[in-house]
Motif scaffolding. Structure first.
Motif, PDB file in Angstrom:
ATOM      1  N   HIS A   2      37.507  28.553  -3.126  1.00  0.00           N
ATOM      2  CA  HIS A   2      38.253  27.721  -2.167  1.00  0.00           C
ATOM      3  C   HIS A   2      37.406  26.531  -1.719  1.00  0.00           C
ATOM      4  O   HIS A   2      37.861  25.382  -1.722  1.00  0.00           O
ATOM      5  N   GLU A   3      36.165  26.801  -1.347  1.00  0.00           N
ATOM      6  CA  GLU A   3      35.289  25.730  -0.876  1.00  0.00           C
ATOM      7  C   GLU A   3      34.975  24.730  -1.982  1.00  0.00           C
ATOM      8  O   GLU A   3      34.867  23.528  -1.723  1.00  0.00           O
ATOM      9  N   TYR A   4      34.843  25.200  -3.213  1.00  0.00           N
ATOM     10  CA  TYR A   4      34.603  24.284  -4.323  1.00  0.00           C
ATOM     11  C   TYR A   4      35.795  23.329  -4.493  1.00  0.00           C
ATOM     12  O   TYR A   4      35.606  22.119  -4.638  1.00  0.00           O
ATOM     13  N   CYS A   5      37.004  23.876  -4.486  1.00  0.00           N
ATOM     14  CA  CYS A   5      38.189  23.032  -4.638  1.00  0.00           C
ATOM     15  C   CYS A   5      38.283  22.012  -3.508  1.00  0.00           C
ATOM     16  O   CYS A   5      38.615  20.848  -3.739  1.00  0.00           O
ATOM     17  N   GLN A   6      37.975  22.440  -2.293  1.00  0.00           N
ATOM     18  CA  GLN A   6      38.017  21.512  -1.160  1.00  0.00           C
ATOM     19  C   GLN A   6      36.942  20.435  -1.297  1.00  0.00           C
ATOM     20  O   GLN A   6      37.190  19.273  -0.984  1.00  0.00           O
ATOM     21  N   TRP A   7      35.757  20.804  -1.750  1.00  0.00           N
ATOM     22  CA  TRP A   7      34.688  19.837  -1.988  1.00  0.00           C
ATOM     23  C   TRP A   7      35.135  18.812  -3.031  1.00  0.00           C
ATOM     24  O   TRP A   7      34.941  17.614  -2.866  1.00  0.00           O
ATOM     25  N   LEU A   8      35.751  19.282  -4.100  1.00  0.00           N
ATOM     26  CA  LEU A   8      36.257  18.394  -5.147  1.00  0.00           C
ATOM     27  C   LEU A   8      37.314  17.445  -4.574  1.00  0.00           C
ATOM     28  O   LEU A   8      37.342  16.259  -4.902  1.00  0.00           O
ATOM     29  N   GLY A   9      38.154  17.967  -3.686  1.00  0.00           N
ATOM     30  CA  GLY A   9      39.154  17.130  -3.035  1.00  0.00           C
ATOM     31  C   GLY A   9      38.525  16.046  -2.179  1.00  0.00           C
ATOM     32  O   GLY A   9      38.979  14.903  -2.172  1.00  0.00           O
ATOM     33  N   THR A  10      37.465  16.394  -1.478  1.00  0.00           N
ATOM     34  CA  THR A  10      36.765  15.407  -0.654  1.00  0.00           C
ATOM     35  C   THR A  10      36.179  14.301  -1.530  1.00  0.00           C
ATOM     36  O   THR A  10      36.287  13.119  -1.211  1.00  0.00           O
ATOM     37  N   LEU A  11      35.579  14.687  -2.641  1.00  0.00           N
ATOM     38  CA  LEU A  11      35.006  13.688  -3.551  1.00  0.00           C
ATOM     39  C   LEU A  11      36.061  12.769  -4.151  1.00  0.00           C
ATOM     40  O   LEU A  11      35.823  11.576  -4.325  1.00  0.00           O
ATOM     41  N   SER A  12      37.219  13.335  -4.481  1.00  0.00           N
ATOM     42  CA  SER A  12      38.246  12.562  -5.180  1.00  0.00           C
ATOM     43  C   SER A  12      39.231  11.874  -4.250  1.00  0.00           C
ATOM     44  O   SER A  12      39.999  11.014  -4.699  1.00  0.00           O
ATOM     45  N   GLY A  13      39.239  12.264  -2.977  1.00  0.00           N
ATOM     46  CA  GLY A  13      40.199  11.686  -2.053  1.00  0.00           C
ATOM     47  C   GLY A  13      41.603  12.253  -2.229  1.00  0.00           C
ATOM     48  O   GLY A  13      42.575  11.636  -1.799  1.00  0.00           O
ATOM     49  N   ARG A  14      41.712  13.415  -2.862  1.00  0.00           N
ATOM     50  CA  ARG A  14      43.018  14.051  -3.087  1.00  0.00           C
ATOM     51  C   ARG A  14      43.075  15.389  -2.357  1.00  0.00           C
ATOM     52  O   ARG A  14      42.063  15.952  -1.998  1.00  0.00           O
ATOM     53  N   ASN A  15      44.285  15.890  -2.189  1.00  0.00           N
ATOM     54  CA  ASN A  15      44.493  17.196  -1.564  1.00  0.00           C
ATOM     55  C   ASN A  15      44.357  18.259  -2.654  1.00  0.00           C
ATOM     56  O   ASN A  15      45.298  18.513  -3.405  1.00  0.00           O
ATOM     57  N   PHE A 142      38.903  30.851 -11.503  1.00  0.00           N
ATOM     58  CA  PHE A 142      39.827  30.153 -10.622  1.00  0.00           C
ATOM     59  C   PHE A 142      40.108  28.781 -11.218  1.00  0.00           C
ATOM     60  O   PHE A 142      39.409  28.320 -12.128  1.00  0.00           O
ATOM     61  N   ARG A 143      41.138  28.170 -10.739  1.00  0.00           N
ATOM     62  CA  ARG A 143      41.422  26.777 -11.076  1.00  0.00           C
ATOM     63  C   ARG A 143      41.819  26.080  -9.793  1.00  0.00           C
ATOM     64  O   ARG A 143      42.301  26.714  -8.860  1.00  0.00           O
ATOM     65  N   CYS A 144      41.594  24.807  -9.752  1.00  0.00           N
ATOM     66  CA  CYS A 144      41.980  24.023  -8.577  1.00  0.00           C
ATOM     67  C   CYS A 144      43.315  23.340  -8.865  1.00  0.00           C
ATOM     68  O   CYS A 144      43.617  23.019 -10.011  1.00  0.00           O
ATOM     69  N   ALA A 145      44.079  23.129  -7.808  1.00  0.00           N
ATOM     70  CA  ALA A 145      45.380  22.478  -7.933  1.00  0.00           C
ATOM     71  C   ALA A 145      45.421  21.264  -7.013  1.00  0.00           C
ATOM     72  O   ALA A 145      44.905  21.304  -5.908  1.00  0.00           O
ATOM     73  N   ILE A 146      46.062  20.215  -7.497  1.00  0.00           N
ATOM     74  CA  ILE A 146      46.257  19.010  -6.694  1.00  0.00           C
ATOM     75  C   ILE A 146      47.657  19.091  -6.089  1.00  0.00           C
ATOM     76  O   ILE A 146      48.630  19.304  -6.810  1.00  0.00           O
ATOM     77  N   SER A 147      47.764  18.935  -4.787  1.00  0.00           N
ATOM     78  CA  SER A 147      49.057  18.966  -4.121  1.00  0.00           C
ATOM     79  C   SER A 147      49.499  17.559  -3.790  1.00  0.00           C
ATOM     80  O   SER A 147      48.680  16.652  -3.618  1.00  0.00           O
TER      81      SER A 147
END
Length: 149
Positions: A2-15, A142-147
């Motif tokens: 979960h934290e990895y996906c959120q970190w990736l979102g912060t870097l990319s500017g996406r949810n 796991f995989r991350c999803a963009i919302s």
């Protein structure tokens, strides 16, 4: 995860986050169709679109993606999901885009790993997993999803 996906979102500017159980099932069933296996054709063909009985964990993309272009939903590794697990949640959940219970002690785990039989590795199998694991396992992923696209 979960934290990895959120970190990736912060870097990319996406949810970005782990997919909800509803998102994972919608994608694995090719937009929610009655598909039993999350393969390119909805069927299991060992060695072509699903690991053969003697195969171990394989590199991502070793088999064709499902019709939406998503790889490795049918096997290779099971996946952590955002939602907390409740055995009877879907008997009382909202009909559209349910988010799972607010709290819990186990997370939903979808898809199964290489070495499981096709009978147990369907788009509808769901199970609980404790979030704290004592050992590393290459068959848990796991995989991350963009919302909001």
């Amino acid at each position: 995860a979960h934290e990895y996906c959120q970190w990736l979102g912060t870097l990319s500017g996406r949810n970005i986050d782990l997919p909800t159980e509803a998102q994972w099932e919608y994608v694995s069933r090719n937009r929610g169709q009655k598909v039993l296996y999350a393969t390119d054709n909805g069927k299991i063909e060992p060695g072509r679109n699903y690991p053969a009985p003697d195969e171990d964990v394989l590199p991502v993309g070793s088999y064709p993606p499902n019709p939406l272009g998503i790889y490795d939903l049918a096997a290779n590794a099971g996946e952590w999901i955002y939602d907390w697990y409740s055995a009877d949640y879907y008997q009382n959940s909202p009909q559209y885009d349910p988010r799972g219970p607010e709290t819990g002690s186990e997370k939903v785990y979808r898809g199964l790993a290489t070495g499981n039989t096709p009978k147990t590795n369907t788009t509808v199998i769901r199970s609980p997993r404790r979030i704290e694991q004592k050992l590393y396992s290459p068959i848990r992923g796991f995989r991350c999803a963009i919302s909001g696209l």
